[in-house]
Design an enzyme around this catalytic site. Sequence first.
Site, PDB file in Angstrom:
ATOM      1  CG  ASP A 105      -1.708  -1.144   1.475  1.00 56.63           C
ATOM      2  OD1 ASP A 105      -2.068  -1.785   0.476  1.00 56.63           O
ATOM      3  OD2 ASP A 105      -1.999  -1.451   2.647  1.00 56.63           O
TER       4      ASP A 105
HETATM    5  N1  URA Z   1      -0.806  -5.907   4.271  1.00 52.51           N
HETATM    6  C1  URA Z   1      -1.374  -4.696   4.187  1.00 52.51           C
HETATM    7  O1  URA Z   1      -2.389  -4.429   4.818  1.00 52.51           O
HETATM    8  N2  URA Z   1      -0.786  -3.783   3.408  1.00 52.51           N
HETATM    9  C2  URA Z   1       0.354  -3.996   2.729  1.00 52.51           C
HETATM   10  O2  URA Z   1       0.847  -3.108   2.041  1.00 52.51           O
HETATM   11  C3  URA Z   1       0.914  -5.269   2.826  1.00 52.51           C
HETATM   12  C4  URA Z   1       0.322  -6.213   3.608  1.00 52.51           C
END
Ligand code: URA
Length: 246
Positions: A105
């Site tokens: 993310d």
């Molecule tokens: N889990 C998440 O919630 N976000 C990420 O970027 C990776 C794993």
Amino acid sequence: MPEGERLQKALARAGYGSRRSCESLILEGRVTVDGEVALIGKRVHPDDQVICVDGKLAPTSQVNVYYLLNKPDGVVTTVFDPQGRSTVLDLVESPVRVFPVGRLDMNTEGLLILTNDGRLAHLVTHPSSGIAKEYVVRVEGDPSPGALRRLRDGVELDDGVTAPAQVSRVSEGLLRIVIHEGRNRQVRRMCAAVGHEVTRLVRTRIGPLQDPTLTPGSSRQLSLSEVRRLMQAVGMSDELTSTMPS
Ligand code: URA
């Protein structure tokens, strides 16, 4: 047949220095294509033609490259962002086109692999690979032993119950979570499901790959042994045929 790529570009990709220095090699008459001394501006099909420098075969056919990036907060995991935001590709200086393996993310930090090896990327991201991904997770509040147990056993999300995870409490509000799946925003959703919003998320391991010395925003090529271990982890052992010359 498409017109091919410029010879100096193919040579630069093969590790003969910058495009400019590769142009010099051509101007000096040191490069042959199919036995003929090449002229500047020549276009080639590296997979179908014999390209030599100083009489030696140049490794111009597509080689696989593998990078490890420590993604900082606020950078988008995509190859192109229509909104013009900073992307993970801005942080990796690769002579060949690479793409991220899976995604973090925008607000997640930590380790991300970038490569041009589509097969490895597919296997690493495929749910059946079950490759371990470890995260250090800062959450609101301090999860109770019951909440930790739920995270370990599996929590109900809108796309199904999560598989068992390794979860340990490092200190107040700080967890270490290892998951073997790769669902969208999985760690954030798991923690929210047990009542603790994530305030900071850092990926610290992908299968055999770890590097606490890699500072946020920096990247490096994986070593041969790291690529081997990664391939082994996804069942691709003995398939390492070519790597980027150093
Ligand atoms: N889990 C998440 O919630 N976000 C990420 O970027 C990776 C794993």
